[in-house]
Design a protein around this motif. Structure first.
Motif, short mmCIF file in Angstrom:
data_model
loop_
_atom_site.label_atom_id
_atom_site.label_comp_id
_atom_site.label_asym_id
_atom_site.label_seq_id
_atom_site.Cartn_x
_atom_site.Cartn_y
_atom_site.Cartn_z
N TRP A 1 12.79 5.34 -3.95
CA TRP A 1 11.49 5.38 -3.28
C TRP A 1 10.49 5.84 -4.33
O TRP A 1 10.42 7.02 -4.67
CB TRP A 1 11.55 6.35 -2.10
CG TRP A 1 10.33 6.40 -1.23
CD1 TRP A 1 9.30 7.29 -1.30
CD2 TRP A 1 10.03 5.53 -0.13
NE1 TRP A 1 8.37 7.03 -0.32
CE2 TRP A 1 8.79 5.96 0.41
CE3 TRP A 1 10.68 4.44 0.44
CZ2 TRP A 1 8.21 5.33 1.51
CZ3 TRP A 1 10.08 3.81 1.53
CH2 TRP A 1 8.87 4.26 2.05
N GLU A 2 9.75 4.89 -4.89
CA GLU A 2 8.90 5.16 -6.04
C GLU A 2 7.43 5.03 -5.64
O GLU A 2 6.99 3.97 -5.19
CB GLU A 2 9.24 4.18 -7.17
CG GLU A 2 10.72 4.24 -7.57
CD GLU A 2 11.14 3.18 -8.56
OE1 GLU A 2 10.27 2.72 -9.33
OE2 GLU A 2 12.34 2.80 -8.57
N TYR A 3 6.71 6.14 -5.82
CA TYR A 3 5.31 6.16 -5.39
C TYR A 3 4.54 7.19 -6.22
O TYR A 3 5.00 8.31 -6.41
CB TYR A 3 5.23 6.55 -3.91
CG TYR A 3 3.82 6.52 -3.34
CD1 TYR A 3 3.20 5.30 -3.03
CD2 TYR A 3 3.12 7.69 -3.12
CE1 TYR A 3 1.92 5.27 -2.52
CE2 TYR A 3 1.83 7.67 -2.60
CZ TYR A 3 1.24 6.45 -2.31
OH TYR A 3 -0.05 6.41 -1.81
N GLY B 1 0.78 -1.22 0.00
CA GLY B 1 0.00 0.00 0.00
C GLY B 1 0.81 1.27 0.00
O GLY B 1 0.27 2.36 0.23
N ASN B 2 2.11 1.17 -0.26
CA ASN B 2 2.96 2.35 -0.18
C ASN B 2 3.99 2.32 -1.31
O ASN B 2 3.70 1.88 -2.41
CB ASN B 2 3.61 2.41 1.21
CG ASN B 2 4.02 3.82 1.61
OD1 ASN B 2 4.91 4.42 1.03
ND2 ASN B 2 3.35 4.34 2.63
N ALA B 3 5.21 2.74 -1.01
CA ALA B 3 6.24 2.86 -2.04
C ALA B 3 6.92 1.52 -2.33
O ALA B 3 6.87 0.57 -1.55
CB ALA B 3 7.29 3.88 -1.61
N ASP C 1 17.65 9.74 5.40
CA ASP C 1 17.51 10.85 4.45
C ASP C 1 16.48 10.47 3.40
O ASP C 1 16.53 9.36 2.85
CB ASP C 1 18.83 11.12 3.72
CG ASP C 1 19.89 11.75 4.61
OD1 ASP C 1 19.54 12.25 5.69
OD2 ASP C 1 21.07 11.73 4.22
N HIS C 2 15.58 11.38 3.10
CA HIS C 2 14.64 11.21 1.99
C HIS C 2 14.87 12.39 1.06
O HIS C 2 14.58 13.54 1.41
CB HIS C 2 13.20 11.17 2.48
CG HIS C 2 12.22 10.77 1.43
ND1 HIS C 2 10.95 10.31 1.72
CD2 HIS C 2 12.30 10.74 0.07
CE1 HIS C 2 10.31 10.03 0.60
NE2 HIS C 2 11.11 10.29 -0.42
#
Length: 211
Positions: free
Chosen positions: A91-93, A72-74, A117-118
């Motif tokens: 991080w693909e969303y 349900g997320n990335a 870190d994002h």
């Protein structure tokens, strides 16, 4: 339960800038020191049987070059791994691609520091909502990890959803949003712009669920 104020005050937050291949980017950083050793925290963060106990169910291959998907997320690709110190992944969303890096380091007192870190190239979504859009989510993730390390118990998805719409959950997100407003201003954003973005993010997180 972890005390809301104490947990949020235990987190270090920063908004910074860096350059990536895709261009000028912004980085949201969260950090917290946990009362466990380096190997245990590494296992909590990388063991696919343990990750769902405090975060989300994950599928795929958790190795360099492997694809992963959080339920349900990335999802994304594991780009680098240096056990038990760090790993990095895309991080693909929602059609967007950003990057995460997790770093673990032993503290002199036997505890372990977690940092994440994002990094993302700013887009319309970032300009509207600011760092709190991902920051509040990472604050909730750190809270889940703290609960897991404290009790050793698994996350109850139904209880977690109920908590998010409870008075305590709303208070958590409100205080987290305020902390990210302050980090946004410290990172160089005009205070009025940062306030507008923080208010928009909090409204999105606390909107009543659709029936």
């Amino acid at each position: 339960m972890v005390d809301v104020t104490s947990q949020l005050n235990s987190v270090q937050r920063k908004v910074g800038k860096r350059v990536v291949e895709a261009g000028d980017a912004l980085t949201v950083t969260v950090g917290q020191v946990y009362d466990t050793d380096l190997d245990d925290l590494w296992d909590a963060c990388t063991n696919p049987e343990r990750i769902p106990r405090w975060f989300l169910p994950v599928t795929g291959e958790l190795r360099v070059g492997g694809k992963y998907q959080l339920e349900g997320n990335a999802g994304g690709t594991v780009e680098r791994c240096d056990p038990p110190k760090s790993f990095a992944a895309t991080w693909e969303y929602g059609g967007d691609v950003s990057w995460i890096e997790v770093r673990l380091s032993a503290e002199p007192d036997g505890r372990t520091r977690f940092e994440l870190d994002h990094t993302a190239v700013p887009n319309e979504h970032w300009n509207q909502f600011g760092p709190g859009a991902v920051g509040i989510g990472w604050d909730m993730m750190l809270n889940g990890l703290a609960l897991h390390l404290e009790s050793g118990e698994a996350n109850d998805p139904e209880a977690a959803m109920a908590w998010m719409v409870s008075e305590e959950g709303t208070r958590f997100m409100t205080l987290s949003s305020e902390a990210w407003y302050e980090a946004d201003v410290d990172g160089g954003t005009d205070a009025d712009i940062a306030r507008t973005r923080a208010d928009a993010t909090l409204a999105a997180y606390t909107a009543p669920p659709e029936s």
